[in-house]
Scaffold this active site. Sequence first.
Site, short mmCIF file in Angstrom:
data_model
loop_
_atom_site.label_atom_id
_atom_site.label_comp_id
_atom_site.label_asym_id
_atom_site.label_seq_id
_atom_site.Cartn_x
_atom_site.Cartn_y
_atom_site.Cartn_z
N HIS A 1 24.13 -2.51 -39.44
CA HIS A 1 23.02 -1.66 -39.90
C HIS A 1 22.31 -1.19 -38.63
CE1 HIS A 1 19.67 -0.16 -42.17
NE2 HIS A 1 18.87 -1.20 -41.99
N GLU B 1 23.16 -5.67 -70.15
CA GLU B 1 24.17 -4.63 -70.41
C GLU B 1 24.31 -3.64 -69.25
OE1 GLU B 1 24.01 -3.02 -74.41
OE2 GLU B 1 25.25 -1.31 -73.82
N1 LIG Z 1 23.38 -8.49 -46.90
C1 LIG Z 1 24.17 -7.44 -47.03
O1 LIG Z 1 24.93 -7.34 -47.98
C2 LIG Z 1 24.21 -6.34 -45.99
C3 LIG Z 1 24.89 -5.12 -46.27
C4 LIG Z 1 25.05 -4.18 -45.25
C5 LIG Z 1 24.52 -4.43 -43.99
N2 LIG Z 1 23.83 -5.60 -43.78
C6 LIG Z 1 23.33 -5.86 -42.44
O2 LIG Z 1 24.04 -6.97 -41.92
C7 LIG Z 1 23.20 -7.71 -41.02
C8 LIG Z 1 23.15 -9.17 -41.47
O3 LIG Z 1 22.48 -9.19 -42.72
P1 LIG Z 1 22.76 -10.37 -43.77
O4 LIG Z 1 22.02 -10.00 -45.01
O5 LIG Z 1 24.24 -10.65 -43.82
O6 LIG Z 1 22.03 -11.57 -43.03
P2 LIG Z 1 21.69 -13.02 -43.63
O7 LIG Z 1 20.25 -13.09 -44.00
O8 LIG Z 1 22.67 -13.39 -44.71
O9 LIG Z 1 21.95 -13.89 -42.32
C9 LIG Z 1 21.97 -15.24 -42.40
C10 LIG Z 1 22.60 -15.81 -41.13
O10 LIG Z 1 21.74 -15.56 -40.03
C11 LIG Z 1 21.31 -16.80 -39.48
N3 LIG Z 1 19.90 -16.66 -39.13
C12 LIG Z 1 18.85 -16.61 -39.98
N4 LIG Z 1 17.70 -16.48 -39.30
C13 LIG Z 1 18.03 -16.47 -37.99
C14 LIG Z 1 17.27 -16.36 -36.79
N5 LIG Z 1 15.95 -16.26 -36.81
N6 LIG Z 1 17.95 -16.37 -35.61
C15 LIG Z 1 19.30 -16.47 -35.58
N7 LIG Z 1 20.06 -16.59 -36.68
C16 LIG Z 1 19.43 -16.57 -37.87
C17 LIG Z 1 21.52 -17.84 -40.60
O11 LIG Z 1 21.71 -19.12 -40.07
C18 LIG Z 1 22.76 -17.31 -41.28
O12 LIG Z 1 23.93 -17.72 -40.58
C19 LIG Z 1 21.85 -7.00 -41.05
O13 LIG Z 1 21.84 -6.09 -39.99
C20 LIG Z 1 21.85 -6.27 -42.39
O14 LIG Z 1 21.02 -5.14 -42.46
C21 LIG Z 1 23.67 -6.55 -44.74
MG LIG Z 2 20.23 -2.44 -46.05
#
Ligand SMILES: NC(=O)c1ccc[n+]([C@@H]2O[C@H](COP(=O)([O-])OP(=O)(O)OC[C@H]3O[C@@H](n4cnc5c(N)ncnc54)[C@H](O)[C@@H]3O)[C@@H](O)[C@H]2O)c1
Ligand SMILES: [Mg+2]
Length: 332
Positions: A108, A231
């Site tokens: 992102h 639904e």
């Molecule tokens: N969630 C989605 O489906 C989705 C979709 C598209 C893009 N993104 C992008 O992907 C990236 C990751 O998002 P996500 O939702 O997968 O993240 P997430 O919230 O699921 O990330 C969790 C992970 O990050 C680690 N973490 C949490 N806080 C932390 C900190 N302060 N320092 C270091 N590590 C930390 C946790 O231990 C865990 O391994 C972001 O840039 C997001 O915008 C997410």
């Molecule tokens: Mg997003």
Amino acid sequence: MAKIYTEKDADLSPLLGKKIAVLGYGSQGRAWALNLRDSGMNIIVGLERKGESWKRAEQDGIFPQLTEDAVREADVIIFLIPDMAQRTVYLEKVKPIMKSGVDLVFAHGFNIHYKLIEPPLTSDVYMIAPKGPGPTVREYYMRGGGVPALVAVHQDVSGSALKKALAIAKGIGATRAGVIETTFKEETETDLIGEQTVLVGGISELLRAAFTNLVELGYQPEVSYFEAINEMKMIVDLIYEKGITGMMTAVSDTAKYGGLTVGKKLIDDNVKRKMREAAQRVRDGSFANEWIEEYNKGMPTMKSMLEDLKNSKEEQVGAALRELALRGKPKS
Ligand SMILES: NC(=O)c1ccc[n+]([C@@H]2O[C@H](COP(=O)([O-])OP(=O)(O)OC[C@H]3O[C@@H](n4cnc5c(N)ncnc54)[C@H](O)[C@@H]3O)[C@@H](O)[C@H]2O)c1
Ligand SMILES: [Mg+2]
Ligand SMILES: CC(C)(O)[C@@H](O)C(=O)O
Ligand SMILES: [Mg+2]
């Protein structure tokens, strides 16, 4: 016409043999690490500490390292930790340790677009942004498909940043579904506007308002939940498979006429004006500033709103009905 890449346009070779550090093992981190591994890429997972994510990775047969150890070895570093955590991790655990010329990769564009991370001019900086939630990225890949994605290049020192972005897109399964070329600006703004006005914000509040309306009119909460919330999955599945017109062919003429005429009255110019205001706040950076301030205060607003949601009548009725609803769900 947008430039759309598919399987035939992508090749893993620009990254084969390179050490790819996936930072984070949450929603996207787990999906990317497992899909890239299963696609034959050389991944390591970097985590801050031996917590839940560490355990989950080990259960999946991945042996994580501390962030700084993963970064030290990496040729490519992928940021899959929360957007708000990326700047600090970059400044404290990545920038001082990473090899010169390492690739910096995002899912992102938030941190690059709003200049929270200013990468060195020696790195390729690119993005593969899945247009779907992390668990679905894994689930579709396992079934032989993929979740579509956007790719963008912010810095191209090597001249092959796009090829490498497409290699990762292929590795996570996205080229099976289609990958559109964009910019960090377009991805960041459309993603934020989309999740606020429809995917996460708009749809949730529409469902909740529809539920509350039925309950306040004296209908049974369980009937109201099935009608206003449960639904929706089936209707959205039809839209996903066949488009909105295709969905219309599956519902009755009574639903078509009522839906077409009343829907237009509900989603009126006032709603569109509010969507435009939300978009403007994303485009001028006000939303980003508000979110950074909220995060720095410990996210009190988000936590309290999540608590209210959890305790709402619709969520409680939904939880009680879930078992029953799951029993009716097809197995695969
Ligand atoms: N969630 C989605 O489906 C989705 C979709 C598209 C893009 N993104 C992008 O992907 C990236 C990751 O998002 P996500 O939702 O997968 O993240 P997430 O919230 O699921 O990330 C969790 C992970 O990050 C680690 N973490 C949490 N806080 C932390 C900190 N302060 N320092 C270091 N590590 C930390 C946790 O231990 C865990 O391994 C972001 O840039 C997001 O915008 C997410
Ligand atoms: Mg997003
Ligand atoms: C899955 C979404 C909503 O599309 C993503 O953009 C996110 O931020 O989680
Ligand atoms: Mg999104």
